[in-house]
Motif scaffolding. Structure first.
Motif, PDB file in Angstrom:
ATOM      1  N   ARG A 167     -13.897  14.510  -8.732  1.00 26.12           N
ATOM      2  CA  ARG A 167     -12.788  13.601  -8.465  1.00 26.12           C
ATOM      3  C   ARG A 167     -12.224  13.721  -7.051  1.00 26.12           C
ATOM      4  NH1 ARG A 167     -10.520  10.973 -12.864  1.00 26.12           N
ATOM      5  NH2 ARG A 167      -8.370  11.092 -12.126  1.00 26.12           N
ATOM      6  N   ALA A 168     -13.010  14.303  -6.158  1.00 20.58           N
ATOM      7  CA  ALA A 168     -12.561  14.445  -4.772  1.00 20.58           C
ATOM      8  C   ALA A 168     -12.379  13.093  -4.090  1.00 20.58           C
ATOM      9  CB  ALA A 168     -13.560  15.290  -3.983  1.00 20.58           C
ATOM     10  N   GLY A 169     -13.078  12.079  -4.581  1.00 20.45           N
ATOM     11  CA  GLY A 169     -12.968  10.749  -3.993  1.00 20.45           C
ATOM     12  C   GLY A 169     -11.761   9.963  -4.459  1.00 20.45           C
ATOM     13  N   ARG A 170     -10.990  10.512  -5.390  1.00 18.87           N
ATOM     14  CA  ARG A 170      -9.769   9.856  -5.871  1.00 18.87           C
ATOM     15  C   ARG A 170      -8.588  10.366  -5.057  1.00 18.87           C
ATOM     16  NH1 ARG A 170     -10.698   8.033 -11.151  1.00 18.87           N
ATOM     17  NH2 ARG A 170      -8.708   6.920 -10.954  1.00 18.87           N
ATOM     18  N   TRP A 171      -7.816   9.448  -4.465  1.00 19.12           N
ATOM     19  CA  TRP A 171      -6.642   9.809  -3.662  1.00 19.12           C
ATOM     20  C   TRP A 171      -7.004  10.966  -2.716  1.00 19.12           C
ATOM     21  CZ3 TRP A 171      -6.157  10.401  -9.212  1.00 19.12           C
ATOM     22  CH2 TRP A 171      -5.886   9.199  -9.852  1.00 19.12           C
ATOM     23  N   TRP A 172      -8.061  10.759  -1.965  1.00 21.85           N
ATOM     24  CA  TRP A 172      -8.650  11.824  -1.146  1.00 21.85           C
ATOM     25  C   TRP A 172      -7.705  12.370  -0.077  1.00 21.85           C
ATOM     26  CZ3 TRP A 172      -9.647   6.680  -0.867  1.00 21.85           C
ATOM     27  CH2 TRP A 172      -9.374   6.038   0.326  1.00 21.85           C
ATOM     28  N   TRP A 173      -6.644  11.618   0.248  1.00 19.88           N
ATOM     29  CA  TRP A 173      -5.675  12.078   1.255  1.00 19.88           C
ATOM     30  C   TRP A 173      -4.676  13.071   0.667  1.00 19.88           C
ATOM     31  CZ3 TRP A 173      -6.028   7.280  -0.951  1.00 19.88           C
ATOM     32  CH2 TRP A 173      -4.968   6.876  -1.761  1.00 19.88           C
ATOM     33  N   CYS A 185      -8.976   2.508  -8.579  1.00 20.37           N
ATOM     34  CA  CYS A 185      -8.646   1.334  -7.780  1.00 20.37           C
ATOM     35  C   CYS A 185      -9.382   1.399  -6.437  1.00 20.37           C
ATOM     36  CB  CYS A 185      -7.139   1.274  -7.547  1.00 20.37           C
ATOM     37  SG  CYS A 185      -6.186   0.963  -9.054  1.00 20.37           S
ATOM     38  N   ALA A 186      -9.703   0.231  -5.896  1.00 20.86           N
ATOM     39  CA  ALA A 186     -10.489   0.171  -4.664  1.00 20.86           C
ATOM     40  C   ALA A 186      -9.842   0.902  -3.482  1.00 20.86           C
ATOM     41  CB  ALA A 186     -10.767  -1.289  -4.304  1.00 20.86           C
ATOM     42  N   PRO A 187      -8.527   0.735  -3.229  1.00 20.69           N
ATOM     43  CA  PRO A 187      -7.946   1.412  -2.065  1.00 20.69           C
ATOM     44  C   PRO A 187      -7.819   2.921  -2.242  1.00 20.69           C
ATOM     45  CG  PRO A 187      -6.539  -0.398  -2.844  1.00 20.69           C
ATOM     46  CD  PRO A 187      -7.529  -0.110  -3.912  1.00 20.69           C
ATOM     47  N   CYS A 188      -7.967   3.395  -3.477  1.00 18.34           N
ATOM     48  CA  CYS A 188      -7.697   4.804  -3.770  1.00 18.34           C
ATOM     49  C   CYS A 188      -8.943   5.577  -4.155  1.00 18.34           C
ATOM     50  CB  CYS A 188      -6.675   4.905  -4.902  1.00 18.34           C
ATOM     51  SG  CYS A 188      -5.088   4.144  -4.521  1.00 18.34           S
ATOM     52  N   THR A 189     -10.116   5.007  -3.910  1.00 17.27           N
ATOM     53  CA  THR A 189     -11.369   5.650  -4.304  1.00 17.27           C
ATOM     54  C   THR A 189     -12.383   5.561  -3.179  1.00 17.27           C
ATOM     55  OG1 THR A 189     -10.963   4.837  -6.563  1.00 17.27           O
ATOM     56  CG2 THR A 189     -13.126   5.761  -6.115  1.00 17.27           C
ATOM     57  N   ASN A 238       0.830  -1.212   0.000  1.00 15.83           N
ATOM     58  CA  ASN A 238       0.000   0.000   0.000  1.00 15.83           C
ATOM     59  C   ASN A 238       0.862   1.258   0.000  1.00 15.83           C
ATOM     60  OD1 ASN A 238      -2.480  -1.344  -0.061  1.00 15.83           O
ATOM     61  ND2 ASN A 238      -2.559  -1.536   2.163  1.00 15.83           N
ATOM     62  N   LEU A 239       1.878   1.272  -0.817  1.00 16.72           N
ATOM     63  CA  LEU A 239       2.825   2.386  -0.865  1.00 16.72           C
ATOM     64  C   LEU A 239       2.172   3.724  -1.174  1.00 16.72           C
ATOM     65  CD1 LEU A 239       4.672   2.344  -4.297  1.00 16.72           C
ATOM     66  CD2 LEU A 239       2.795   0.808  -3.805  1.00 16.72           C
ATOM     67  N   PHE A 240       1.039   3.698  -1.887  1.00 16.65           N
ATOM     68  CA  PHE A 240       0.391   4.938  -2.333  1.00 16.65           C
ATOM     69  C   PHE A 240      -0.070   5.819  -1.183  1.00 16.65           C
ATOM     70  CE2 PHE A 240      -1.953   1.015  -3.146  1.00 16.65           C
ATOM     71  CZ  PHE A 240      -2.913   1.053  -2.146  1.00 16.65           C
ATOM     72  N   TYR A 241      -0.239   5.248   0.012  1.00 16.05           N
ATOM     73  CA  TYR A 241      -0.647   6.050   1.170  1.00 16.05           C
ATOM     74  C   TYR A 241       0.540   6.799   1.794  1.00 16.05           C
ATOM     75  CZ  TYR A 241      -5.077   3.419   1.223  1.00 16.05           C
ATOM     76  OH  TYR A 241      -6.294   2.860   0.902  1.00 16.05           O
ATOM     77  N   ASP A 242       1.753   6.384   1.475  1.00 17.10           N
ATOM     78  CA  ASP A 242       2.940   6.946   2.129  1.00 17.10           C
ATOM     79  C   ASP A 242       3.292   8.346   1.654  1.00 17.10           C
ATOM     80  OD1 ASP A 242       3.152   4.585   3.532  1.00 17.10           O
ATOM     81  OD2 ASP A 242       4.709   3.736   2.239  1.00 17.10           O
ATOM     82  N   SER A 243       3.181   8.588   0.348  1.00 19.38           N
ATOM     83  CA  SER A 243       3.541   9.893  -0.206  1.00 19.38           C
ATOM     84  C   SER A 243       2.969  10.020  -1.604  1.00 19.38           C
ATOM     85  CB  SER A 243       5.065  10.056  -0.260  1.00 19.38           C
ATOM     86  OG  SER A 243       5.621   9.175  -1.225  1.00 19.38           O
ATOM     87  N   ALA A 244       2.874  11.266  -2.073  1.00 15.72           N
ATOM     88  CA  ALA A 244       2.389  11.501  -3.436  1.00 15.72           C
ATOM     89  C   ALA A 244       3.342  10.874  -4.454  1.00 15.72           C
ATOM     90  CB  ALA A 244       2.254  13.000  -3.685  1.00 15.72           C
ATOM     91  N   GLU A 245       4.645  10.906  -4.160  1.00 16.02           N
ATOM     92  CA  GLU A 245       5.628  10.341  -5.082  1.00 16.02           C
ATOM     93  C   GLU A 245       5.425   8.839  -5.251  1.00 16.02           C
ATOM     94  OE1 GLU A 245       6.771  14.176  -3.779  1.00 16.02           O
ATOM     95  OE2 GLU A 245       6.350  12.388  -2.554  1.00 16.02           O
ATOM     96  N   LYS A 246       5.176   8.153  -4.141  1.00 15.25           N
ATOM     97  CA  LYS A 246       4.964   6.707  -4.229  1.00 15.25           C
ATOM     98  C   LYS A 246       3.616   6.378  -4.877  1.00 15.25           C
ATOM     99  CE  LYS A 246       7.968   5.383  -0.399  1.00 15.25           C
ATOM    100  NZ  LYS A 246       8.058   4.724   0.923  1.00 15.25           N
ATOM    101  N   ARG A 247       2.629   7.219  -4.658  1.00 12.16           N
ATOM    102  CA  ARG A 247       1.344   7.002  -5.334  1.00 12.16           C
ATOM    103  C   ARG A 247       1.510   7.152  -6.842  1.00 12.16           C
ATOM    104  NH1 ARG A 247      -2.121   9.554  -8.816  1.00 12.16           N
ATOM    105  NH2 ARG A 247      -2.157  11.497  -7.632  1.00 12.16           N
ATOM    106  N   HIS A 248       2.252   8.169  -7.253  1.00 13.54           N
ATOM    107  CA  HIS A 248       2.521   8.367  -8.677  1.00 13.54           C
ATOM    108  C   HIS A 248       3.260   7.166  -9.259  1.00 13.54           C
ATOM    109  CE1 HIS A 248       2.365  13.007  -8.023  1.00 13.54           C
ATOM    110  NE2 HIS A 248       1.166  12.476  -8.151  1.00 13.54           N
ATOM    111  N   SER A 290      -3.792  16.568  -1.799  1.00 16.73           N
ATOM    112  CA  SER A 290      -4.343  17.838  -2.280  1.00 16.73           C
ATOM    113  C   SER A 290      -3.794  18.082  -3.680  1.00 16.73           C
ATOM    114  CB  SER A 290      -3.945  18.993  -1.352  1.00 16.73           C
ATOM    115  OG  SER A 290      -2.531  19.093  -1.265  1.00 16.73           O
ATOM    116  N   GLY A 291      -4.386  19.017  -4.375  1.00 12.16           N
ATOM    117  CA  GLY A 291      -3.896  19.350  -5.708  1.00 12.16           C
ATOM    118  C   GLY A 291      -4.589  18.572  -6.806  1.00 12.16           C
ATOM    119  N   VAL A 292      -3.938  18.486  -7.968  1.00  9.46           N
ATOM    120  CA  VAL A 292      -4.518  17.863  -9.157  1.00  9.46           C
ATOM    121  C   VAL A 292      -4.668  16.361  -8.945  1.00  9.46           C
ATOM    122  CG1 VAL A 292      -4.184  17.412 -11.609  1.00  9.46           C
ATOM    123  CG2 VAL A 292      -3.535  19.628 -10.650  1.00  9.46           C
ATOM    124  N   LYS A 293      -5.855  15.831  -9.264  1.00  4.21           N
ATOM    125  CA  LYS A 293      -6.126  14.409  -9.089  1.00  4.21           C
ATOM    126  C   LYS A 293      -5.993  13.685 -10.422  1.00  4.21           C
ATOM    127  CE  LYS A 293      -7.185  14.906  -4.714  1.00  4.21           C
ATOM    128  NZ  LYS A 293      -8.389  14.380  -4.105  1.00  4.21           N
TER     129      LYS A 293
END
Length: 232
Positions: free
Chosen positions: A203-209, A189-193, A94-104, A211-214
């Motif tokens: 698109r507020a429900g995408r990567w809701w944690w 994706c389920a964990p990110c929506t 679940n690296l995407f929760y750690d930072s925007a860079e890892k989510r990207h 800020s900025g462009v989704k």
């Protein structure tokens, strides 16, 4: 072709580009409208979706509905197993929760890299994006040159509103993702929506944690600076 109405534009792309054209879909509401148009006009363009390995069950169910009720075969592409395994070993499942860079990075490995394969050898790409979805898409045209992938990109619903999309779905009894009835307006994706709260944008429900462009990168063309998988 910019001035053509969506059904006519979709048909024209198929007639001009044939097997060199492709429609990529995440099975969102906009994509379901385009799929219905394709079915009604018997457009034989290949339809591709990306299974990231983290999709909601409702999305898988909708793929079956598209094939049964619209008569359109959906070709499923998957991310490279080795790249996913290496990414998870290095950064966690679940690296995407750690930072925007890892989510990207996760989006790049599970989506963008896969899109590159799906578009290889194509001359025309049809997409369901709209100007009203995000600030990054505000200048989207119905017809544009994609310099990243070196092909023509067509966005038939670029100037449609959210209300227009759902009016079409209801009037034409188009199947759609069951999550929309639970407050989801944009589904990835389920964990990110998550469902969108009252007053939030589409698109507020995408990567809701975050800020900025989704955006996930499918329509922006950027590459994570620290991408070193697959020999890169």
């Amino acid at each position: 072709m910019e001035g053509l109405e969506p059904p006519t534009l979709v048909r024209e792309v198929w007639e001009r580009f044939g097997d060199a054209s492709v429609f990529t879909t995440s099975l969102g509401a906009e994509d379901m409208v385009i799929l219905h148009m394709m079915s009604a006009m018997e457009v034989g363009m290949e339809v591709v979706t990306i299974d990231t390995g983290r999709l909601p069950e409702e999305t898988y169910a909708l793929i079956g509905e598209v094939e049964r009720f619209l008569g359109i075969r959906v070709k499923v592409y998957f991310p490279d197993t080795g790249e996913v395994e290496e990414m998870v070993r290095r950064h966690g499942v679940n690296l995407f929760y750690d930072s925007a860079e890892k989510r990207h990075l996760c989006c790049y490995v599970r989506k963008v890299r896969v899109l590159e394969r799906a578009l290889k050898g194509r001359s025309a790409w049809v997409s369901g994006i709209r100007r009203g979805q995000t600030e990054a898409r505000a200048n989207t045209s119905r017809v544009e040159w994609d310099s990243v992938h070196g092909l023509w990109k067509f966005n038939p619903l670029a100037d449609w509103s959210y209300q227009m999309v759902w009016a079409y779905i209801r009037e034409n009894h188009v199947p759609y993702n069951a999550l929309h009835d639970r407050g989801y307006r944009s589904i990835g994706c389920a964990p990110c929506t998550r469902a969108v709260r009252e007053g939030e944008d589409e698109r507020a429900g995408r990567w809701w944690w975050e800020s900025g462009v989704k955006e996930c990168g499918l329509h922006t063309g950027w590459v994570p600076a620290d991408f070193r998988l697959g020999g890169r």
